[in-house]
Design an enzyme around this catalytic site. Structure first.
Site, PDB file in Angstrom:
ATOM      1  N   ARG A   1      14.340  70.391  32.620  1.00 38.83           N
ATOM      2  CA  ARG A   1      14.966  70.037  31.340  1.00 38.83           C
ATOM      3  C   ARG A   1      13.972  69.408  30.380  1.00 38.83           C
ATOM      4  NH1 ARG A   1      17.631  72.417  34.448  1.00 38.83           N
ATOM      5  NH2 ARG A   1      19.927  72.422  34.610  1.00 38.83           N
TER       6      ARG A   1
ATOM      7  N   ASP B   1       5.632  38.883  27.457  1.00 39.99           N
ATOM      8  CA  ASP B   1       6.536  37.962  26.768  1.00 39.99           C
ATOM      9  C   ASP B   1       5.781  36.936  25.923  1.00 39.99           C
ATOM     10  OD1 ASP B   1       5.409  36.330  28.653  1.00 39.99           O
ATOM     11  OD2 ASP B   1       7.265  35.860  29.717  1.00 39.99           O
ATOM     12  N   ASN B   2       4.499  37.213  25.601  1.00 41.22           N
ATOM     13  CA  ASN B   2       3.756  36.245  24.794  1.00 41.22           C
ATOM     14  C   ASN B   2       2.675  36.943  23.974  1.00 41.22           C
ATOM     15  OD1 ASN B   2       0.894  35.743  26.254  1.00 41.22           O
ATOM     16  ND2 ASN B   2       2.474  36.160  27.790  1.00 41.22           N
TER      17      ASN B   2
ATOM     18  N   THR C   1      -1.236  37.304  25.332  1.00 43.13           N
ATOM     19  CA  THR C   1      -1.580  38.469  26.150  1.00 43.13           C
ATOM     20  C   THR C   1      -1.609  39.727  25.313  1.00 43.13           C
ATOM     21  OG1 THR C   1      -0.524  37.403  28.053  1.00 43.13           O
ATOM     22  CG2 THR C   1      -0.981  39.752  28.232  1.00 43.13           C
TER      23      THR C   1
ATOM     24  N   CYS D   1      -3.923  47.916  13.760  1.00 43.96           N
ATOM     25  CA  CYS D   1      -3.806  47.293  15.091  1.00 43.96           C
ATOM     26  C   CYS D   1      -2.892  46.068  14.980  1.00 43.96           C
ATOM     27  CB  CYS D   1      -5.181  46.914  15.633  1.00 43.96           C
ATOM     28  SG  CYS D   1      -5.916  45.415  14.917  1.00 43.96           S
TER      29      CYS D   1
ATOM     30  N   CYS E   1      12.626  33.824  24.099  1.00 45.16           N
ATOM     31  CA  CYS E   1      13.772  34.300  24.869  1.00 45.16           C
ATOM     32  C   CYS E   1      14.604  33.163  25.430  1.00 45.16           C
ATOM     33  CB  CYS E   1      13.294  35.220  25.986  1.00 45.16           C
ATOM     34  SG  CYS E   1      12.037  34.496  27.060  1.00 45.16           S
TER      35      CYS E   1
ATOM     36  N   CYS F   1     -10.099  43.726   8.922  1.00 43.17           N
ATOM     37  CA  CYS F   1      -9.520  43.226  10.169  1.00 43.17           C
ATOM     38  C   CYS F   1     -10.616  42.753  11.116  1.00 43.17           C
ATOM     39  CB  CYS F   1      -8.689  44.319  10.852  1.00 43.17           C
ATOM     40  SG  CYS F   1      -7.999  43.812  12.447  1.00 43.17           S
TER      41      CYS F   1
ATOM     42  N   CYS G   1     -10.102  45.447  14.690  1.00 38.91           N
ATOM     43  CA  CYS G   1     -10.318  46.898  14.696  1.00 38.91           C
ATOM     44  C   CYS G   1     -11.364  47.365  13.703  1.00 38.91           C
ATOM     45  CB  CYS G   1      -9.000  47.646  14.472  1.00 38.91           C
ATOM     46  SG  CYS G   1      -8.262  47.463  12.837  1.00 38.91           S
TER      47      CYS G   1
END
Length: 361
Positions: free
Chosen positions: A17, A146-147, A150, A187, A204, A259, A262
């Protein structure tokens, strides 16, 4: 011999599929089978991404996560079950076990690590062995962290290696997605030039997370990964979704001609050793992560587990991946790479004191 000649009838049926889609086809399926996708964090976002890509037939899934499973994870992290919590497995190991059951053809690599400047480039390295001859293996990185710290590190590492990656984030009922193709479009630091000040962004643990919002943004990222692997163009700009309002908007993000990352290639997060990683409060948890000064190598978890069991300090759970000590109102989870998650406090000083008391390092 053409790559698709090596694909047996069982695989053809499994992905039928998907291969009839003109955007994928047989050649695209071969590209997926030869590809590596690195998923940084396998919580609500990353575990859903991993499941979709395993089902899609991506050849290698590399799962990096520093954490273990808790009951509150099950509200939004659909890959896991109550049995996974009882097993005491780290998320990456539990995810790898389940994904292998879903698709035994996929090579799943659990990396039970905290992503840092010391290991980021190794994590993003390609696997030189492709399952299909004469077909170059592609690599894509997906963000399930979640940060922002990182995420900035992933941005720097992907720019250095020229690897595309997808930034994803979910808080409350809303989510965002940005596909970064280094050298081609904006970026993460074009979008957010500097890290927001502490306390100025929702988290969160304050705003909560709607499970369907995480799944929706995971689907967007997984689709982007498939598209990039089969040769499609990256999505343009920043996607912002509100699952409660039912709104989806895309905003232009121009590449910053000045930047720092980048354009000027000053990859500060990749090169900076002063991360302040000793005593880091974890998002959504009454917990602090402490990193032990080990000077390389791995902790002997068997020895630590046996010593704690003999000490009578508390209830001990030990396996090949971690040792967990429950003592009083606190819980210490010790990983082989020298990390200890101390639950039951948000005070880094108290956490370090507990680590010194029970681990002696």
């Amino acid at each position: 011999m053409q790559p698709h000649d090596e694909t047996n009838s069982k695989l053809l049926d499994r992905y039928s599929r998907q291969t009839i889609l003109p955007q994928v086809g047989r050649e695209g399926q071969d590209s997926l089978r030869a590809a590596t996708v690195v998923i940084a964090g396998v919580g609500a976002l990353g575990s859903s991404m991993a499941e979709m890509l395993a089902r899609a037939g991506v050849g290698t899934l590399r799962l990096a996560d520093r954490d273990y499973l808790e009951l509150h994870n099950l509200q939004r992290q659909s890959l896991y079950t109550e049995n996974d919590i009882e097993s005491g497995l780290p998320k990456a190991a539990a995810a790898a076990k389940r994904l292998t059951e879903i698709n035994s053809e996929v090579n799943v690599e659990p990396w039970i690590i905290d992503i840092t400047p010391e290991n980021a480039l190794d994590l993003l390295s390609t696997n030189p062995k492709s399952k299909i001859q004469n077909l170059k293996s592609k690599i894509v990185v997906l963000d399930g962290t979640d940060n922002l710290q990182t995420r900035y590190l992933l941005n720097d590492a992907c720019i250095k290696l020229g690897i595309p990656w997808v930034y994803s984030g979910v808080v409350g009922v809303s989510g965002v997605s940005l596909t970064v193709a280094p050298g081609e479009n904006a970026c993460l630091r074009c979008l957010y030039p500097a890290m927001p000040a502490v306390g100025t962004t929702e988290t969160c643990d304050v705003a909560g997370v709607l499970g369907p919002a995480a799944h929706a943004m995971a689907a967007v990222a997984a689709a982007e990964a498939i598209k990039l692997i089969v040769g499609g163009e990256p999505a343009v700009g920043l996607l912002v979704a509100d699952l409660w309002a039912g709104s989806w908007e895309r905003f232009e993000v121009p590449r910053n001609p000045d930047c720092v990352a980048c354009v000027h290639h000053r990859l500060e997060y990749l090169e900076d050793e002063a991360w302040g990683r000793d005593g880091v409060r974890l998002c959504g948890r009454d917990a602090v992560q402490v990193r032990l000064a080990m000077g390389g190598g791995k902790l002997d978890l068997r020895l630590i587990g046996a010593r704690l069991q003999n000490s009578g300090a508390g209830e001990v759970l030990a396996n090949d991946y971690l040792v967990r000590l429950r003592t009083g109102s606190n819980e210490l989870t010790i990983f082989g790479d020298g990390r200890v998650i101390v639950k039951g406090t948000e005070d880094a000083g108290i956490a370090r004191g507990l680590v010194a008391k029970y681990i002696g390092i």
